[in-house]
Each structure stands twice: as structure tokens, then as C-alpha cells.
Enzyme design. Structure first.
Site, PDB file in Angstrom:
ATOM      1  N   GLU A  84      -8.132  -9.978 -33.040  1.00 57.47           N
ATOM      2  CA  GLU A  84      -8.233 -11.233 -33.886  1.00 57.47           C
ATOM      3  C   GLU A  84      -8.331 -10.909 -35.045  1.00 57.47           C
ATOM      4  OE1 GLU A  84     -12.165 -13.327 -33.632  1.00 57.47           O
ATOM      5  OE2 GLU A  84     -12.545 -12.204 -32.082  1.00 57.47           O
ATOM      6  N   CYS A 105     -12.637 -13.103 -28.914  1.00 59.80           N
ATOM      7  CA  CYS A 105     -13.052 -11.780 -28.105  1.00 59.80           C
ATOM      8  C   CYS A 105     -12.577 -11.639 -26.907  1.00 59.80           C
ATOM      9  CB  CYS A 105     -14.666 -11.663 -28.163  1.00 59.80           C
ATOM     10  SG  CYS A 105     -15.570 -11.620 -29.369  1.00 59.80           S
ATOM     11  N   HIS A 122     -19.637  -9.206 -22.462  1.00 62.90           N
ATOM     12  CA  HIS A 122     -19.470  -8.997 -23.845  1.00 62.90           C
ATOM     13  C   HIS A 122     -20.730  -9.049 -24.753  1.00 62.90           C
ATOM     14  CE1 HIS A 122     -17.948 -10.006 -27.844  1.00 62.90           C
ATOM     15  NE2 HIS A 122     -18.540 -11.393 -27.942  1.00 62.90           N
TER      16      HIS A 122
END
Ligand code: HMG
Length: 391
Positions: free
Chosen positions: A79, A111, A233
Site C-alpha cells: 500500500e 495490510c 497481523h
């Protein structure tokens, strides 16, 4: 057919800002960071480091072990893209002299994109076992100075070789996924830094975990007890801790099923001292597990929860392959982390305030100590170079 990660390696920037230095500058109790969010350091990229140079650093040691002409595709997740049209992966393809008979594409959704690229790669290999796919997840996490997100910056890139009969982990078919159009974190095209509704983002993250878990269990009929290690994550390690607590409740796990620290801690060690690396963060967590777990985890099942703000999430699993230890690049990872140079807050700000990327011509000061760097921009074209330190 077994398909998954055959080799995996990460790279991070050559500099870090300690959250002790950060706390002293902001006059905040350092325990807010060490304990409250569970972070110690943030890897900070100088202006001549970007996702292209980070990904080249991540991929080079993998390419050194194979015939790189055999790479059939590069799926590049980020990103922090460097061009609105050309994929960052094509710049990397050039830097690493990959074969022309290769497809390269950029994946984006916050993400989540690293997991999307990995899943796409496994699907391509299942359809055609001759494919050897390089998946890259690379990001530089950057928020405005003096915002709640500033302490959760970081940078890193992970390179993964996806093949049939992988030597590290077999990614299992079947996953739980979830999408909801929300504004918890976003970066409009004109900005180099992300905007975030911090507290809200943590709630959406945890809700997405519950939704993907429910879907995952429906699709695969697996339960909490079937999973040995849990990778999340990790925007900051406290988030992974909250995630695991949430999952334990949602899955109604029994006391016998839970060994909280063993299931999650080894997978957090690197992220605690690297910071958020957006799409790469989940996979740096996986590498952290591989490099730091004491036991032989052959045949153990590892879960992956990918969360991308905005939001898209996925929960999936893989089974560790016997002998995986022989192909890990643990020393490379540890050396890179150890060799980073500390920054004062003033030095960090000098890196933070990069030259204006809308300028037509820029020559970058040489701060990137790695083998690949962004040399300059001329007529709005980016120029990369391999440096003498290339091995
Ligand atoms: P904040 O306002 O700076 O911190 O924001 P706080 O006041 O909420 O404190 C954080 C924690 O530290 C609290 O604990 C405090 O009690 C504790 P909690 O209630 O959370 O359990 N604390 C202390 N503990 C010990 N000693 C002390 C002390 N002081 C306070 N002295 C926030 C925190 C996470 C909101 C902020 O860091 C932020 O905005 N981060 C960026 C957004 C983010 O990372 N969100 C995570 C979920 S979204 C996601 O993961 C996606 C993302 O990676 C982007 C993408 O997808 O591309 C971000």
C-alpha cells in the site's frame, strides 16, 4: 497436492527509532509503548529506501538459491506503491534481472494484500504445478507526526517463493474471509501518510477476526484445538494479544487448548522491534515464529489472520513441513535487525521529511546501506542502483 511457501526471507530498513527516545521527546511514560502497545523500536527508512529497494533486499537471498529464470510471476503486495500506473514489482524485476518470461502485478488492499497475493499464488500453482511464484509483501508505515499512529510506524518487506512440494509450509485450501466498507484507516492519493481512526480500527480488526473465524470453521470444520501456533497481523504486538484473547472466547476454547504464550509470543518478537510493516507484518510474524520457537514444529498447524483496514480480512492455515529448519535464513534476519543504526528524534525527522515526491528532479543523499537504493528521480522517472555492498 501440497502447495505453499518453499523459501521465505525478510528485509527491513537500516535505521530505527527507539520508543524510549520517542517517549522522552514527547514527554510520555515509556511504558505506554513498552507495555501499553507492546512496542520497543520502529524501523525507519531513509529517503533512498522504498518498497522496491526493500523488496529487492528481501528477495535476493532467495534468488541466490534457485535459478531465477524459473520465476513465472511476481505478485507484489503493497500500500506504499511508488507509481500510480507502473507496479513496484516491475522496478524490482529490473533491479534483480528477472527473466522477461514472467508476469508482474501489484496487489493492494491495505495490510491484507500480502495474504491475497499468497492465496492467488497457491491457486496458480495448484492449477499449474510448473509455476514458481515470488510473492512480495512490502510496506513503509507512516503516519503524521504527533498523531496516535506515530508510535506504530515501521518498515519491512517479505519475499516468499511459492511452489509445489514446499519445504517450509503447506498452505491448506479453505479459508474464512470478510469484507466491510468502513473508514478506520485510509490514505488519499495526495498524501504520503495514512489517516486513521485508531480506537475504531482496533474494534473493526477484532470484529473481522470473529467473522473470519466463524466462516473458517464452517468451511473447514477445524476447531481451535486443531491449531498449534497463531500468527496475526501485528500493527503493534498488544493487538495480537487482544486478538488471541478474542479468538479464545469466540472459539470457546477450553483451558487444555490454550497455552497463550507458546501459541503467540515467538511470533511477536521481531514485530516488537520492527514496528508495523502493513502487508508484510503478518509474514514477519510468521518468520519470527520460525526463527524463535524452541521446539521442532514439523507437522504442526499454524494459522494466519490477515487484516487490512477498510476492511478485508482472511483466516487460513498451513502445516509445517518436516526438515523446514534447514532452509530458514535466521542469521540473515537477526544480523539485519542487530546492524540497524539508532536515530535521534531529530535524525528521524530528517528522514521522515523526504524530498517532495511531486518534484520533477531529485538526487537522494546516500543513506541506504543496503545493496539496492533509490538514486534519484529525473523527469519524474525513478532511478534505482545496485551498490558496491551487493553480494
Ligand atoms: P493511543 O491513544 O495513543 O493510546 O492509541 P491509548 O491511550 O489508548 O493507550 C494504549 C494502551 O496503552 C491502553 O491499553 C492504555 O491503557 C495503555 P488498552 O486499553 O489498549 O489495553 N497505557 C499504558 N500501559 C502501561 N503504562 C502506561 C500506559 N499508558 C497507556 N504508562 C492506538 C493507541 C492503537 C489507537 C494508536 O497507536 C493508533 O492510532 N495506531 C494506529 C492504528 C492501528 O494500529 N490500529 C490497529 C488496528 S487496524 C490495523 O491493524 C490495520 C493497519 O495495520 C493498517 C492497514 O491495514 O493497512 C493499521
Amino acid at each position: 497436492m501440497n502447495v505453499g511457501i518453499d523459501l521465505i526471507h525478510f528485509a527491513t530498513a537500516d535505521y530505527y527509532l527507539g520508543l524510549d527516545t520517542f517517549a522522552a521527546e514527547k514527554n510520555i511514560d515509556v511504558d505506554k509503548f513498552y507495555i501499553g502497545i507492546g512496542q520497543e523500536k520502529m524501523s525507519i527508512a531513509p529517503p533512498d529506501e522504498d518498497v522496491v529497494t526493500l523488496s529487492a533486499k528481501a528477495a535476493a537471498p532467495i534468488l541466490a538459491q534457485i535459478d531465477s529464470d524459473e520465476i513465472t510471476a511476481v505478485l507484489f503486495a503493497t500500500e506504499s506503491g511508488v507509481d500510480q500506473s507502473k507496479s513496484a514489482g516491475v522496478f524490482m524485476h529490473g533491479l534483480l534481472n528477472l527473466a522477461n518470461r514472467c508476469r508482474v502485478i501489484e496487489f493492494k488492499h491495505a495490510c491484507y494484500s500480502g495474504a491475497a497475493a499468497l492465496q492467488m499464488a497457491t491457486t496458480m500453482v495448484r492449477a499449474n504445478p510448473k509455476e514458481k511464484i515470488l510473492v512480495i509483501a512490502a510496506d513503509i508505515a507512516k503516519y503524521d507526526v504527533d498523531t496516535s499512529g506515530e508510535a506504530t510506524q515501521g518498515s519491512g518487506a517479505v519475499a516468499m517463493l511459492i511452489t509445489e512440494n514446499p519445504r517450509i509450509i503447506n498452505i491448506e485450501p479453505g479459508s474464512g474471509y470478510f469484507t466491510e466498507d468502513v473508514m478506520d484507516f485510509w490514505r488519499p492519493n495526495h498524501r504520503t501518510t495514512a489517516l486513521v481512526d485508531g480506537k475504531y480500527s482496533t474494534k473493526v480488526y477484532l470484529n473481522s477476526l470473529k467473522q473470519t473465524w466463524d466462516h473458517f470453521t464452517e468451511v473447514t470444520e477445524k476447531s481451535f484445538a486443531d491449531i498449534d501456533y497463531f500468527c496475526y497481523h501485528i500493527p503493534f504486538t498488544k493487538m495480537a494479544e487482544k486478538a488471541h484473547k478474542t479468538l479464545i472466547r469466540r472459539a470457546k476454547a477450553t483451558v487444555n487448548d490454550v497455552d497463550f504464550d507458546a501459541q503467540t509470543l515467538p511470533g511477536q518478537l521481531y514485530n516488537r522491534i520492527i514496528g508495523n510493516s502493513y502487508s508484510a507484518s503478518l509474514f514477519i510474524g510468521f518468520i519470527s515464529l520460525l526463527d524463535n520457537v524452541d521446539a521442532d514444529i514439523s507437522n504442526k498447524r499454524v494459522s494466519f489472520f490477515s487484516y487490512g483496514s477498510g476492511c478485508v480480512a482472511e483466516f487460513f492455515t498451513g502445516v509445517m513441513q518436516p526438515g523446514y529448519q534447514s532452509v530458514l535464513m535466521t542469521n540473515n534476519h537477526r544480523t539485519q535487525i542487530m546492524n540497524r543504526a539508532p536515530l535521534s528524534y531529530t535524525e528521524y525527522l530528517a528522514f521522515y521529511h523526504q524530498p517532495d515526491s511531486t518534484d520533477e528532479n531529485i538526487t537522494f543523499e546516500h543513506n541506504n546501506r543496503g545493496a539496492y537504493r533509490l538514486a534519484g528521480i529525473q523527469d519524474y522517472k525513478r532511478y534505482y542502483e545496485k551498490t558496491a555492498s551487493e553480494t
